[in-house]
Design an enzyme around this catalytic site. Structure first.
Site, PDB file in Angstrom:
ATOM      1  N   TYR A 138       1.041  -0.717   0.278  1.00 40.06           N
ATOM      2  CA  TYR A 138      -0.097   0.130  -0.091  1.00 40.06           C
ATOM      3  C   TYR A 138       0.799   1.294   0.015  1.00 40.06           C
ATOM      4  O   TYR A 138       0.179   2.101  -0.720  1.00 40.06           O
ATOM      5  CB  TYR A 138      -0.785   0.123   0.961  1.00 40.06           C
ATOM      6  N   LYS A 180       3.166 -15.518   3.115  1.00 42.32           N
ATOM      7  CA  LYS A 180       2.996 -16.758   1.751  1.00 42.32           C
ATOM      8  C   LYS A 180       4.255 -16.558   1.453  1.00 42.32           C
ATOM      9  O   LYS A 180       4.802 -16.388   0.411  1.00 42.32           O
ATOM     10  CB  LYS A 180       1.939 -15.687   0.574  1.00 42.32           C
ATOM     11  N   ASP A 213      -3.534 -17.865   2.196  1.00 42.07           N
ATOM     12  CA  ASP A 213      -4.606 -18.772   1.347  1.00 42.07           C
ATOM     13  C   ASP A 213      -4.964 -19.198   2.282  1.00 42.07           C
ATOM     14  O   ASP A 213      -6.468 -19.616   3.185  1.00 42.07           O
ATOM     15  CB  ASP A 213      -4.341 -19.445  -0.195  1.00 42.07           C
ATOM     16  N   ASP A 237      -5.514  -6.488   5.702  1.00 45.09           N
ATOM     17  CA  ASP A 237      -6.778  -5.738   5.405  1.00 45.09           C
ATOM     18  C   ASP A 237      -7.479  -7.087   4.813  1.00 45.09           C
ATOM     19  O   ASP A 237      -9.200  -6.010   5.621  1.00 45.09           O
ATOM     20  CB  ASP A 237      -6.113  -4.740   4.143  1.00 45.09           C
ATOM     21  N   ASP A 241     -11.408  -7.828   7.271  1.00 43.89           N
ATOM     22  CA  ASP A 241     -12.770  -7.725   6.983  1.00 43.89           C
ATOM     23  C   ASP A 241     -13.642  -9.541   6.639  1.00 43.89           C
ATOM     24  O   ASP A 241     -14.713  -9.121   7.027  1.00 43.89           O
ATOM     25  CB  ASP A 241     -12.962  -7.538   5.495  1.00 43.89           C
TER      26      ASP A 241
END
Length: 342
Positions: A138, A180, A213, A237, A241
């Site tokens: 970001y 990851k 994942d 992020d 959620d």
């Protein structure tokens, strides 16, 4: 009585409505002085930018910052040079060096049947997502060239260590570090650094590594097994959620963004919900939860924070349900119910 100075950032959509509700709650508690400032789309309309230097300076000088919501279709654009409301949030986090975002996830007992998951799967959930907030993709270099575009993800050992400190200090039994590392070099550095950091803490807590994942799947299949989830900016992020929906509505989840020195920013996770702005249907409960986090983390008012959280529990047990929870209570009615239970 000491007056605690709060910068209030109502923002866009339902933001002003839930900020008004928070203002009533703080007035009932007493001892707070709120000063409104513009951010997001409201600031773009007034000043051409989502966050002005004057507002950032006002936030630096405050004891805490309470933010409602930013964004909306009015300001949506794919033009990389156009101001976007979300840039106000990023600028605020970077400008105050708020490197840690804390998102507690605890389903309310009265809402266990409101979750998309079965009651027995979500009973006992009490987890915290610790998201690194000022690094990663970001904030990396980005751009376009012809038919190509790029976004760069960069992390340093120092950035990883300081967010790991927050996660380990917050954990009770286990830290789940999400990355990851099978693909990304930044994730390999992340995993190596967290592993080394945990070893320096003399194994006081369990540490597990999980690919992002797999973490997304495990949050649905065995959410109560998590204690603290530690992860980088973009993964955090998304996962936070997803975690929010375990509670039955994203309208229920508060958050705190904190740093080493600057005042923290406390905000609900749900966004600006422009489709219901002005209808009286906005759920103020996540905002009230954010106020409780502010009381606890910014002012060390643990008794008052617990009182607010207990009032939320009691109001829900007494039947409070806003539209997102399948009920018909308005924002004002929800506010009255919580204040009556305080």
């Amino acid at each position: 009585m000491t007056t605690r100075r709060i910068v209030a950032l109502p923002g866009d959509g339902i933001g002003p409505e839930i900020m008004d509700a928070a203002r009533e709650l703080l007035a009932a508690l007493g001892g707070f002085e709120l000063t409104d400032q513009l951010i997001g789309g409201a600031s773009i309309d007034a000043h051409g930018t989502a966050l002005t230097d004057d507002v950032l300076d006002a936030c630096r000088d405050a004891d805490a910052v309470l933010l409602a919501a930013v964004g909306g279709p009015k300001w949506d654009t794919t033009d990389p040079d156009a101001p976007r409301p979300e840039k106000g949030l990023l600028g605020l986090r970077k400008g105050l060096d708020l490197f840690a975002n804390l998102r507690p996830v605890r389903p309310y007992a009265a809402l266990l049947d409101a979750s998309p998951l079965r009651r027995e799967r979500i009973e006992g959930i009490d987890l915290l997502v610790v998201r690194e907030l000022t690094g990663g993709i970001y904030f990396g270099e980005r751009g376009r060239s012809g038919d190509e575009a790029f976004d760069t993800c960069v992390y340093s050992v120092a950035e990883i260590e300081r967010i790991a400190t927050v996660a380990f200090d917050s954990a009770r039994r286990k830290v789940t570090s999400v990355d990851k590392a099978n693909v990304l070099e930044t994730s390999r550095l992340w995993r190596e650094t967290v592993e080394r950091f945990a070893a320096q803490r003399s194994g006081e807590l369990d540490l597990e590594h999980m690919l992002v994942d797999n973490a997304a799947m495990q949050l649905v299949s065995r959410p109560a097994d998590f204690d603290v989830i530690l992860t980088e900016n973009m993964f955090g992020d998304i996962l936070s959620d997803e975690s929010a929906m375990l509670t039955g509505s994203i309208g229920m989840l508060p958050s705190a963004s904190v740093g080493a020195e600057a005042p923290g920013v406390f905000e609900p996770v749900h966004g600006s919900a422009p489709d219901i702005a002005g209808t009286g249907k906005a759920n103020p409960l996540a905002m009230f939860g954010s106020v409780a986090l502010m009381l606890r983390h910014a002012f060390d008012m643990t008794r008052e924070a617990a009182a607010v959280e207990s009032a939320l529990d009691r109001a829900l047990e007494d039947g409070l349900r806003t539209a997102d929870l399948g009920g018909e209570h308005t924002t004002e009615e929800a506010t009255r119910a919580v204040l009556a239970s305080l």
